[in-house]
Motif scaffolding. Structure first.
Motif, PDB file in Angstrom:
ATOM      1  N   GLY A  42       0.783  -1.225   0.000  1.00 47.86           N
ATOM      2  CA  GLY A  42       0.000   0.000   0.000  1.00 47.86           C
ATOM      3  C   GLY A  42       0.815   1.274   0.000  1.00 47.86           C
ATOM      4  O   GLY A  42       0.269   2.363  -0.229  1.00 47.86           O
ATOM      5  N   LYS A  43       2.107   1.191   0.259  1.00 48.40           N
ATOM      6  CA  LYS A  43       2.935   2.402   0.267  1.00 48.40           C
ATOM      7  C   LYS A  43       3.214   2.875  -1.163  1.00 48.40           C
ATOM      8  O   LYS A  43       3.398   2.067  -2.078  1.00 48.40           O
ATOM      9  N   ILE A  44       3.250   4.187  -1.319  1.00 47.47           N
ATOM     10  CA  ILE A  44       3.557   4.812  -2.611  1.00 47.47           C
ATOM     11  C   ILE A  44       5.003   5.291  -2.560  1.00 47.47           C
ATOM     12  O   ILE A  44       5.374   6.109  -1.720  1.00 47.47           O
ATOM     13  N   VAL A  45       5.814   4.758  -3.472  1.00 45.76           N
ATOM     14  CA  VAL A  45       7.263   4.971  -3.433  1.00 45.76           C
ATOM     15  C   VAL A  45       7.735   5.619  -4.730  1.00 45.76           C
ATOM     16  O   VAL A  45       7.385   5.167  -5.825  1.00 45.76           O
ATOM     17  N   PHE A  90      -2.163   8.892  -7.083  1.00 42.29           N
ATOM     18  CA  PHE A  90      -2.155   8.037  -5.893  1.00 42.29           C
ATOM     19  C   PHE A  90      -2.503   8.755  -4.586  1.00 42.29           C
ATOM     20  O   PHE A  90      -2.705   8.098  -3.572  1.00 42.29           O
ATOM     21  N   GLY A  91      -2.520  10.072  -4.599  1.00 37.30           N
ATOM     22  CA  GLY A  91      -2.948  10.816  -3.429  1.00 37.30           C
ATOM     23  C   GLY A  91      -1.879  11.149  -2.416  1.00 37.30           C
ATOM     24  O   GLY A  91      -2.084  12.005  -1.556  1.00 37.30           O
ATOM     25  N   ARG A  92      -0.718  10.514  -2.502  1.00 37.76           N
ATOM     26  CA  ARG A  92       0.343  10.772  -1.524  1.00 37.76           C
ATOM     27  C   ARG A  92       1.649  10.160  -2.012  1.00 37.76           C
ATOM     28  O   ARG A  92       1.666   9.381  -2.973  1.00 37.76           O
ATOM     29  N   ILE A  93       2.741  10.500  -1.330  1.00 40.59           N
ATOM     30  CA  ILE A  93       4.042   9.843  -1.512  1.00 40.59           C
ATOM     31  C   ILE A  93       4.524   9.453  -0.127  1.00 40.59           C
ATOM     32  O   ILE A  93       4.679  10.310   0.743  1.00 40.59           O
ATOM     33  N   ASP A  94       4.751   8.179   0.090  1.00 43.36           N
ATOM     34  CA  ASP A  94       5.178   7.680   1.397  1.00 43.36           C
ATOM     35  C   ASP A  94       6.694   7.566   1.523  1.00 43.36           C
ATOM     36  O   ASP A  94       7.241   7.728   2.618  1.00 43.36           O
ATOM     37  N   VAL A  95       7.349   7.265   0.415  1.00 41.67           N
ATOM     38  CA  VAL A  95       8.791   6.999   0.432  1.00 41.67           C
ATOM     39  C   VAL A  95       9.433   7.650  -0.789  1.00 41.67           C
ATOM     40  O   VAL A  95       8.899   7.565  -1.904  1.00 41.67           O
ATOM     41  N   LEU A  96      10.569   8.301  -0.572  1.00 40.28           N
ATOM     42  CA  LEU A  96      11.398   8.800  -1.672  1.00 40.28           C
ATOM     43  C   LEU A  96      12.782   8.178  -1.552  1.00 40.28           C
ATOM     44  O   LEU A  96      13.439   8.314  -0.518  1.00 40.28           O
ATOM     45  N   LEU A  97      13.219   7.503  -2.612  1.00 36.97           N
ATOM     46  CA  LEU A  97      14.596   7.021  -2.707  1.00 36.97           C
ATOM     47  C   LEU A  97      15.308   7.880  -3.737  1.00 36.97           C
ATOM     48  O   LEU A  97      15.022   7.800  -4.942  1.00 36.97           O
ATOM     49  N   ASN A  98      16.215   8.745  -3.273  1.00 32.94           N
ATOM     50  CA  ASN A  98      16.999   9.594  -4.168  1.00 32.94           C
ATOM     51  C   ASN A  98      18.197   8.795  -4.663  1.00 32.94           C
ATOM     52  O   ASN A  98      19.260   8.786  -4.041  1.00 32.94           O
ATOM     53  N   VAL A 101      13.434  -0.671  -7.123  1.00 39.67           N
ATOM     54  CA  VAL A 101      12.067  -0.637  -7.647  1.00 39.67           C
ATOM     55  C   VAL A 101      11.488  -2.043  -7.691  1.00 39.67           C
ATOM     56  O   VAL A 101      10.349  -2.295  -7.259  1.00 39.67           O
ATOM     57  N   GLN A 102      12.259  -2.972  -8.217  1.00 38.75           N
ATOM     58  CA  GLN A 102      11.787  -4.359  -8.317  1.00 38.75           C
ATOM     59  C   GLN A 102      11.496  -4.943  -6.946  1.00 38.75           C
ATOM     60  O   GLN A 102      10.480  -5.628  -6.752  1.00 38.75           O
ATOM     61  N   ARG A 103      12.367  -4.684  -5.969  1.00 42.36           N
ATOM     62  CA  ARG A 103      12.157  -5.226  -4.626  1.00 42.36           C
ATOM     63  C   ARG A 103      10.940  -4.573  -3.950  1.00 42.36           C
ATOM     64  O   ARG A 103      10.162  -5.270  -3.288  1.00 42.36           O
ATOM     65  N   PHE A 104      10.772  -3.266  -4.120  1.00 43.33           N
ATOM     66  CA  PHE A 104       9.591  -2.604  -3.556  1.00 43.33           C
ATOM     67  C   PHE A 104       8.318  -3.267  -4.078  1.00 43.33           C
ATOM     68  O   PHE A 104       7.377  -3.518  -3.308  1.00 43.33           O
ATOM     69  N   ARG A 105       8.283  -3.545  -5.365  1.00 41.92           N
ATOM     70  CA  ARG A 105       7.090  -4.163  -5.953  1.00 41.92           C
ATOM     71  C   ARG A 105       6.882  -5.567  -5.430  1.00 41.92           C
ATOM     72  O   ARG A 105       5.740  -5.986  -5.192  1.00 41.92           O
ATOM     73  N   GLN A 106       7.962  -6.293  -5.227  1.00 38.91           N
ATOM     74  CA  GLN A 106       7.844  -7.627  -4.633  1.00 38.91           C
ATOM     75  C   GLN A 106       7.275  -7.563  -3.226  1.00 38.91           C
ATOM     76  O   GLN A 106       6.577  -8.474  -2.777  1.00 38.91           O
ATOM     77  N   GLU A 107       7.583  -6.469  -2.525  1.00 39.77           N
ATOM     78  CA  GLU A 107       7.109  -6.288  -1.154  1.00 39.77           C
ATOM     79  C   GLU A 107       5.692  -5.726  -1.096  1.00 39.77           C
ATOM     80  O   GLU A 107       5.155  -5.495  -0.015  1.00 39.77           O
ATOM     81  N   GLY A 108       5.090  -5.491  -2.258  1.00 42.01           N
ATOM     82  CA  GLY A 108       3.699  -5.044  -2.295  1.00 42.01           C
ATOM     83  C   GLY A 108       3.499  -3.551  -2.397  1.00 42.01           C
ATOM     84  O   GLY A 108       2.359  -3.077  -2.394  1.00 42.01           O
ATOM     85  N   ALA A 109       4.588  -2.768  -2.490  1.00 37.07           N
ATOM     86  CA  ALA A 109       4.472  -1.316  -2.620  1.00 37.07           C
ATOM     87  C   ALA A 109       4.200  -0.939  -4.076  1.00 37.07           C
ATOM     88  O   ALA A 109       4.496  -1.689  -5.007  1.00 37.07           O
TER      89      ALA A 109
END
Length: 252
Positions: A6-9, A71-79, A23-31
């Motif tokens: 459910g997190k938006i990254v 998506f309404g929000r951003i929960d995580v930013l990876l620079n 990116v690939q790992r975030f998607r595997q984790e459901g984000a």
């Protein structure tokens, strides 16, 4: 595993290398992970990627608006966007190389911290994760090339920017955390392409490996674990921290 469903990254530099692996790992984790990169087409509206020139404040603002609309929000930013150039030793580094390196590596990270943290604050909080480098702690890129004057300077500045942002955001009660990761040398396209073009690539690769006590280059997916932790609520009390993922490089 990290309860990221459910997190938006938003991941800058998400089209290749460490960014793509994360990116690939975030998607595997459901984000929901959006890969932002200057290499992405500005016409791509698939929801999984977005065009972003990290050196441009206007490009940042447009990307943030688009993500918030979707998506309404951003929960995580990876620079994660970054560049390095040949001829970066202090005697030969040109003003053009210096400005381009700092523009992407430092200015791009600053703009992300500034603009995305404001959106996160409005959304109730979030986690910013910046990618620096072991070269920002030692400056000894000479194990590979002649030097890393601009690159090391930019990454050292990212370390201090991360600490300053963490303190400021905490003092303002934003519920936005900021941490920084210092990778060693990983088998990314940037490193592998450099070795492929090096006049003595085998010797350069051997020098890199010898500088890492674990005796090998890191694999991009090996960085993802600490990124997932810092993105997750498991690290809710962690801000202003530096996390080294370098096969023992800085422990030499």
């Amino acid at each position: 595993m990290y309860e990221l469903g459910g997190k938006i990254v938003l991941v800058t530099g998400g089209a290749s290398g460490l960014g793509r692996a994360c990116v690939q790992r975030f998607r595997q984790e459901g984000a929901t992970a959006i890969a932002a990169d200057i290499a992405q087409s500005s016409a791509d509206r698939s929801g999984s990627s977005i065009h972003l020139d990290v050196t441009s404040e206007d490009s940042w603002r447009a990307a943030i608006v688009e993500i918030l609309e979707r998506f309404g929000r951003i929960d995580v930013l990876l620079n994660g966007a970054g560049v390095a150039f040949d001829g970066d030793d202090v005697l030969n580094c040109t003003a053009e190389i210096w400005r381009k390196t700092l523009s992407v590596n430092l200015d791009g990270t600053f703009l992300g911290c500034k603009l995305v943290s404001a959106a996160m604050r409005e959304g109730g909080g979030g986690s910013i994760i910046n990618i620096a480098s072991v070269n920002g702690a030692t400056g000894d890129g000479g194990i590979v090339a002649e030097g890393v004057a601009a690159y090391a300077s930019s990454k050292a500045a990212v370390r201090m920017l991360s600490k300053s942002a963490a303190l400021d955001l905490a003092a303002r009660k934003t519920n936005v955390r900021c941490n920084v990761i210092l990778p060693g040398y990983f088998a990314t396209p940037m490193v592998l392409d450099y070795l492929a073009s090096h006049p003595d690539g085998d010797a350069a690769r051997a020098r890199i490996i010898d500088a890492h006590p674990m005796g090998r280059l890191g694999q991009p997916e090996e960085l993802a674990g600490i990124v997932m932790y810092l993105a997750s609520d498991r690290s809710a009390a962690v801000t202003g921290g530096e996390f080294v993922v370098d096969g023992g490089y800085l422990a030499r």
